[in-house]
Design an enzyme around this catalytic site. Sequence first.
Site, PDB file in Angstrom:
ATOM      1  N   SER A  16       0.798  -1.225   0.000  1.00  0.00           N
ATOM      2  CA  SER A  16       0.000   0.000   0.000  1.00  0.00           C
ATOM      3  C   SER A  16       0.835   1.281   0.000  1.00  0.00           C
ATOM      4  CB  SER A  16      -0.971  -0.002   1.186  1.00  0.00           C
ATOM      5  OG  SER A  16      -1.951  -1.003   1.004  1.00  0.00           O
ATOM      6  N   LYS A  57     -12.485  -3.906   9.756  1.00  0.00           N
ATOM      7  CA  LYS A  57     -13.385  -3.301   8.769  1.00  0.00           C
ATOM      8  C   LYS A  57     -14.804  -3.091   9.304  1.00  0.00           C
ATOM      9  CE  LYS A  57     -10.859  -4.803   4.665  1.00  0.00           C
ATOM     10  NZ  LYS A  57     -10.937  -5.414   3.317  1.00  0.00           N
ATOM     11  N   GLY A 120     -15.660 -13.862   5.208  1.00  0.00           N
ATOM     12  CA  GLY A 120     -15.104 -12.661   5.821  1.00  0.00           C
ATOM     13  C   GLY A 120     -15.523 -11.374   5.127  1.00  0.00           C
ATOM     14  N   ALA A 122     -14.047  -9.595   2.814  1.00  0.00           N
ATOM     15  CA  ALA A 122     -13.924  -9.604   1.347  1.00  0.00           C
ATOM     16  C   ALA A 122     -15.074 -10.370   0.712  1.00  0.00           C
ATOM     17  CB  ALA A 122     -12.590 -10.219   0.944  1.00  0.00           C
TER      18      ALA A 122
END
Length: 407
Positions: A16, A57, A120, A122
């Site tokens: 990232s 998240k 999950g 994703a």
Amino acid sequence: MLKCGLLGEKLGHSYSPQIHSMLADYEYKLFEKSPEELEDFLKSGEFDGLNVTIPYKKSVMPYCAELSPTAAQIGSVNTIVRRSDGSLYGDNTDAFGFENLIVHNGIEVKGKKALVLGTGGASVTAQAVLKNLGASEVVVISRRGEDNYENIAKHADAEIIANTTPVGMYPNNGKAAVDLTQFPKLSGVLDVVYNPARTALLLQAEKLGIPCAGGLYMLVSQAKRSCELFTGKSIPDSEIDRIERVLSHQMQNIVIIGMPGSGKTAVSTMLAERLGRKIFDTDTIVSEKAGVTIPEIFAAQGEAGFRKLETEATAEVGKLSGNIISTGGGVVTVAGNYELLHQNGVIVWIERDTNKLARDGRPISLSSDLNELYAARLPLYERFADIKADNNGDINDTVNAIMEMIK
């Protein structure tokens, strides 16, 4: 300068920071926080924008004063922006990334039954995107749910499979959650994993001729959308393609194959020097682990014993990224070595006329007619190779040609 970063519990290596440095000019750090530290960081941490990864998240959502429609629909936030009044805005750019992955690779979803492997964050994103793109049915496969890996045969009519689990991810390469031969109607396979570039699932899809794609394009796409939220500026989608190419080139191994004595070691060494990469020689690894020379291994264990050791070395280096891998001349005689080398690499076949091949210290070359050996191995080299490079002349010309071809 904006202060941005990636928030997670255990981050390890992340691409990232590099991706965001290629998108815009702002600070981008890794913020590893324990669950106990999360609330204080979100309320008083010094940041303007965050990407959020597992396991936070969902945990960050209560701290967001407002959620985007996408984040609210999915129930997951992977991007946070601190607004001018200090409040936090939560969005989900993974959805943009996953949709881009599908569209970019030309995989048609509308009207098709899709299986999503995993439950999950994703998975939730993948489910939402597939439904929004018009999938006729989206079934979630879990380990213990109603639809699981034990009864997955009842979904043999699936046309799209999306893996959102870490199965097959480095360093546990070579594993796949399902066998694709169970699904004769498949027209697309997606895997959010991006290391290795080709998971075992994608390698099987390739072998079966099914359109497929790994997660690198998704990673870059979601970063691009996050950057737009951080800066408030639009970025052309062409930047996704540019950055994905840079990362793909950086991450891929350059694998050298060819007849014994064709100059593989010399070419590999010069490539490593030119590109600033590490070099791994499978023959050297085998010899060092065995504690004896290659001819001594052949003498004691025969070719079968050597090939077994060679495959172990190939598996060890093939799962790594961004290196030069020099192989033995017979690595192509074991069919399974192809997947080990192809999963993260571009395979370069070094060609040299048989009358110019060196024989010293090469047991099979010394005991074989080289023309007959070449004839036997020719279809194997052709099967393995992505590109070919002539090495009958100056080695500098050979290396230059390879570097040009892999740009």
